[in-house]
Design a protein around this motif. Structure first.
Motif, short mmCIF file in Angstrom:
data_model
loop_
_atom_site.label_atom_id
_atom_site.label_comp_id
_atom_site.label_asym_id
_atom_site.label_seq_id
_atom_site.Cartn_x
_atom_site.Cartn_y
_atom_site.Cartn_z
N LEU A 67 12.09 -3.48 -0.25
CA LEU A 67 11.96 -2.10 -0.91
C LEU A 67 11.65 -2.52 -2.50
N VAL A 102 17.30 -7.49 -0.41
CA VAL A 102 16.45 -6.76 -1.20
C VAL A 102 15.56 -7.39 -2.17
N MET A 103 15.23 -7.35 -2.13
CA MET A 103 13.15 -7.40 -2.83
C MET A 103 11.96 -6.70 -2.28
N ALA A 104 11.55 -6.57 -3.30
CA ALA A 104 10.08 -6.10 -3.37
C ALA A 104 8.98 -6.89 -2.96
#
Lengths: 738, 738
Positions: free
Chosen positions: A486, A516-518
């Motif tokens: 995300l 949570v990582m791009a």
């Protein structure tokens, strides 16, 4: 009540295979407290059910898709969903013809309805076209991974992954600004309500584009892509590709994003063939050439022009090809380029193919070459860039050493961009598209140039929360870390992150490693583990679900068709999808011609094992789990001894492969530790082993002649059964179990 | 035991003001169960304490900073920290001289130590240089906001915010690639351990750069910026600025990021003055010109060259100025440009100044003009771009209408980039800098070109978790939504998001509106609310804490000096910082010359009210809260009636302003609803009112003559008290309360 496993009756190759496999399944699961039930959602079945008012009582059948649509909302659902036909209009017409010839008094398909009656008929038939099954059944998110035996097999029998050229010039090209990624806005609805999507021009004239119902807490987002920026980007990329002297390729998903992506594809045509439009703009318009349909549309309509014009256009095309970079080819033998048809190059399959091929594609002369991998919008382009650069830096992946990447995908209720096609608009002039809530408040507002691509998409709260739960549970079960792909730079994802924060801590996060990582960072993190042989779970939105569940399986085991694809239903049941490879019309052709079916039922085996495990939770006997575990071990042997169907007549085919599955399964049960099951299956194993040669011979003897089964879409099932069960010896052993 | 409020004795103007204010504070808080205690952390005090071994017994004092350093780790800490001198070497030398003249046998400061003894002396004195107080006391994160009366005052007496020009050409320019933003890697340490930072060249030669101790769960990150890309970016930006015909400005923070940012500043010099280096590279090197110190360094060293060379260089400079865009000026009267000294333009103050000034700066001729706001690294540049574009689109902010943006900042234990200067390195040749854990595993690894800027930074787990708690609590107390400004594209922030997910749900999130967004999106969301007059909490890392707590207060109330700045200590106590405007040496100059002190103690008033509220929690009587509330109401009147000190002798000064504060405070207590307090303060209010003219006259009469207080850094305190309490009438009323 005994739990019921629903086995879907569908079309083409897997439909045929069912007639051989299902009796085996029935035999092996009998007395373990589970029903096996066949439900018809084939194209022909759906036509008959949909058109029931045209049919006499005796020809009518129940609407089984409607039944399953209700079932998936109940906790007792346990469905094995085989691949069905997503019918195009020509397929629909052919099926209608066939049914008519069999005595079904169906009306013809009215392509251009001439009255209200025909309009109604067309609307009814429309229900049978396209992807109409999955949206009804997929009442849940997605859990996709490679089953243990499939992964093991690939490690021991690695597929070919070509080494990229040293200093490969292949690279991903994407836009830098004014794309969907940049322009996103997002809104969480505080209540159930109807939103209005409105276009307003610069003079203040308004037009209602659509009303959309949203639920409380639904995340509703919209974005747009500026066409001028897109075309400038194409021009720059084409020039740069020419300079690098490599192939130009374009990767979109026009099949799924069926409104926006053909236009993005069309703009590539408009730029690559710019001189054509400059010189012959008027003529091209006259003949109705639509660039969004690809250059094939021009070829089809070119003969509407006088001979000399045609010649001039062909000459200009030649000049363009000489001046511009060579195109990535879909089929260089037939001269079909990437820009020929919008649906030929589909990003989720095509980029993995390039990767598998050492970051290369095929050029116009059939040469294998580096290429510019053009993915205009940055939202997901950058994660492809990340993996392409990783390969250039760290070398090709070695299937014997790499880990696994499983996916938990947000899919339920038409989540995100994949639900956007009915909410995609092109402003007729410069102006605004905004979304207004019931209070008249503009909750989203974009200023656009005429022709820009605007689209809205949403995800229901229940779907998001279930997805987080699923991710947490899968991580706990597997022990793998879970990464939420995300991007807090996206308004939509920022809202999803909010939900992750709320939901995830409900699921024992002290014992889960999560991040949570791009997407591009998530890719980097995941690849680092992947190259070390470690497993990772990707928890993604709907688009990345689709992309990654092709990408990683193709790298890991050479194909995504062998992926275990589970839809844990929101209501608690389970949907087990098989056959990501489609329903294989070519297999049927061969079968009809020479009675050899090369369909591999591996997906069905794997799905069945998972389905039986759910049945245990739904109240079947303890034995069912032992039977499921034995099946998984049988599958491992099936793969390891390479008992999969072969391509040529006379070799092992689908039916022979089922024999081996049954043999291995029986042998595993004969030594499963449960005395009752052992007592039952020991003689079966013995019989199968003793009759191996005989059974295979009986199958082989049947081959080589045409198989007349009385139809393609709606065959005679007695005939099908006869052809698919050619070994009397095998049938006797199996039927004794049923 | 009675809780104790520590009031810090510091330097310069606020030190002087203390002698007038503290007696009032003591008087008003007496009998409410709280001690007020003065602790000396002035520059002179720290010198005396540090150098105690050189001093005879009777001149020694306790090391009060060390005492406070211990106190902040205890729950009973309650400290009002006034602004002290962050001493430069000249200031240190001056203070030593003054103390020597007062009979303190201190050694001289050895700028270039000649032996071990002098080396030791220099090391001891080093403890008194720079920002050595805050790191000791700031044992917590940061809670900064505008107090109600300050915000109210600004709404009723708005400061000037200039309207930007129509079609303003001002804009933020930043890099597109290969900056710190892009190259970040992050690692969470699984245990207490020592990390090694190592440089390895392409031949495999290794050099240990530094060992760093980290704690379990500490987030340790590193990134680098490619210098060539930086210089290309500068060249492009300078060219583009010239084309737009506006001012070129560069905004970094060389004071805080004292190793990396001067080099980024220096590269701007190298590019803007490129021809100079091309023509006179050898000469400039000979005289030791260091571009990182700005063009002032060239001016200072130019006379080391022969006359004719000097002339040639000046000629070239003229040509450069003619050819390049005009520079943003620090002081156009004196010809001091943005590129003169690295510390003149400090991003957190300079960009708000541009915004306040209608997106304009001053040019070489004193003209006000649009400008390119150059912020090379994207990490925070894009959030500035967002607000600048917002202003261009939606117009200047109206202080009477806008909402408020409060900040909860991650600051504890030298968090993040602000703790990076001792971990910043420049590879001497092309190669790798990596971070190795105790197992010899490379947990971070970057490939760099010679000269690139590499820096590492970290944040302790306890700091992060406390920060999340603080954010949640502030949101609950205020009812404002809290936005975590975290970018999942940054590896470091992705790790922080993980912690937010873990921690936030512990704090009743059902009743908090919260979001996780990347900075530019967070800015967009926040500004939308801001323009609607709504309040929002920004929960940010350490750099954004610094930036935003200048940006929003300056927009909202015209200055950040009036911000309430609280450090809720990790151990449970509180540190209340005042005077973001510094210690105001110019005020002291005026005071010494004409006995008029224009320091405004507003920050102290606001901090005191908060500190007293904490004292109540720490066990003081209920009355203390009534006294604090009365103080806040008094402050509102103080502002509303404009009783702040004025600039000129004969006008109201600091002492007169304290009289009014006391008057209002007494009047509020005379009607506070608590009969005991009312009985005590009614006569006080009456006396102060009746003597208003007399007291003000007594103060005024003292003014206009020099004030001889026997020192600047270490005055005679009896004299200070005499000068700061010139009104016998007022003193009598106050002393009766003490």
């Amino acid at each position: 009540m005994k739990p019921t496993v629903v086995w879907t009756k569908i079309d083409e190759a897997p439909y045929l295979a069912t007639f051989s496999l299902l009796p085996i399944v029935e035999g092996f699961t009998k007395d373990a407290g589970v029903n096996i039930e066949l439900r018809d959602i084939s194209l022909a079945g759906r036509i008959i059910a949909t058109m029931k008012d045209f049919l006499p009582e005796e020809l009518r059948i129940n609407d089984e898709l409607a039944y399953l649509g209700e079932l998936v909302k109940k906790p007792e659902a346990n469905i094995i969903k085989l691949p069905n036909i997503s019918a195009s209009v020509p397929q629909l017409v052919a099926a209608i013809k066939e049914l008519q010839s069999q005595g079904y008094p169906l009306p013809d398909y009215p392509e251009e309805p001439k009255n209200a009656e025909e309009e109604k008929i067309k609307m009814l038939y429309a229900k049978c076209i396209g992807s109409n099954v999955n949206p009804v059944l997929r009442e849940g998110n997605s859990d996709r991974r490679l089953a243990e035996p499939v992964k093991e097999y690939a490690k021991n029998h690695p597929h070919k992954m070509r080494t990229p050229k040293e200093n490969s010039k292949s690279h991903v090209a994407h836009m830098d600004s004014n794309d969907f990624y940049q322009n996103e806005q997002s809104f969480i609805s505080p209540k159930d309500q109807t939103l209005k999507i409105v276009f307003e021009d610069k003079e203040g004239n308004k037009k209602l584009l659509k009303e959309v119902k949203v639920e409380k807490d639904e995340i509703f987002s919209a974005s747009f892509l500026n066409r001028k920026t897109l075309r400038d980007f194409y021009a720059k990329t084409i020039e740069d590709t020419k300079e690098k002297d490599i192939l130009f390729s374009l990767h979109v998903k026009a099949t799924m994003m069926k409104v926006s992506d053909p236009v993005m594809f069309g703009d590539a045509i408009r730029v690559y063939y710019k001189e054509l439009f400059d010189k012959f703009g008027k003529e091209l318009e006259e003949i109705g050439f639509n660039p969004n349909n690809g250059l094939s549309d021009l070829e089809a309509k070119l003969n509407r022009l006088p001979e000399n014009k045609q010649e001039a256009i062909r000459e200009t095309l030649k000049e363009i090809y000489a001046k511009n970079p060579r195109l990535y080819m879909v089929d260089s033998d037939k001269g079909i380029t990437n820009l020929h048809r919008p649906n030929d190059v589909i990003i989720d399959a095509s980029i993995p193919a390039v990767i598998k091929n050492g970051l290369q594609g095929w050029g116009p002369e059939g040469e294998v070459e580096d290429c510019t991998i053009t993915v205009p919008d940055r939202t997901y382009a950058r994660m492809y860039k990340e993996i392409v650069e990783d390969i250039k830096k760290n070398g090709q992946f070695d299937p014997t050493k790499i880990g696994t990447v499983q996916n938990v995908g947000l899919m339920a209720k038409k989540a995100e961009e994949y639900g956007s096609h009915d909410k995609t608009f092109f402003p007729p002039k410069d102006g605004y598209i905004y979304v207004e809530d019931e209070n008249g408040e503009k909750v989203i507002c974009h200023e656009l140039d005429a022709g820009d691509i605007w689209r809205a998409y949403s995800v229901k709260d229940i779907a998001v929360r279930d997805w987080v739960k699923l991710a947490a549970n899968r991580s706990k079960e597997s022990g793998y870390p879970v990464v939420f792909w995300l991007d807090s730079n996206r308004a939509h994802d920022a809202n999803l992150i909010k939900r992750v924060v709320e939901e995830l801590p409900k699921y024992d996060i002290d014992n889960i490693e999560f991040h949570v990582m791009a997407p591009e960072k998530a890719m980097r993190y995941t690849l680092r583990r992947f190259r070390k042989g470690l497993g990772t779970i990707s928890a993604t939105g709907n688009v990345l679900r689709d992309y990654l569940t092709d990408l990683f399986p193709i790298i890991e085991v050479g194909t995504s068709a062998r992926t275990l694809s589970i839809v844990p239903l929101l209501a608690g049941g389970g949907l087990y999808e098989t056959g990501a490879g489609g329903s294989a019309p070519k297999h049927v052709e061969q079968f009809l011609k020479e009675n050899h079916l090369r369909w591999d039922s591996l997906g069905e085996f794997l799905a069945l094992a998972e389905s039986l495990k759910l049945a245990k939770k739904q109240g079947a006997s303890e034995k069912i789990e032992i039977i499921a575990d034995a099946l998984n071990r049988a599958v491992a042997r099936y793969l390891d001894e390479d008992r999969t169907p072969k391509r040529k007549v006379g070799e092992l085919d689908n039916r022979g492969s089922h024999f081996y599955l049954a043999k291995f399964w029986a042998e595993e049960l004969a030594n499963c530790g449960d005395s009752e099951l052992e007592a039952k299956f020991r003689p079966v194993a013995k019989e199968l082993k003793e009759n191996e040669e005989k059974i295979l011979a009986e199958i082989r003897e049947a081959e080589g002649k045409p198989a007349d089964i009385g139809g393609y879409y709606h065959p005679n099932e007695e005939l099908v059964s006869k052809y698919m069960r050619p070994s009397e010896t095998f049938n006797k052993i199996i039927d004794a179990l049923r």
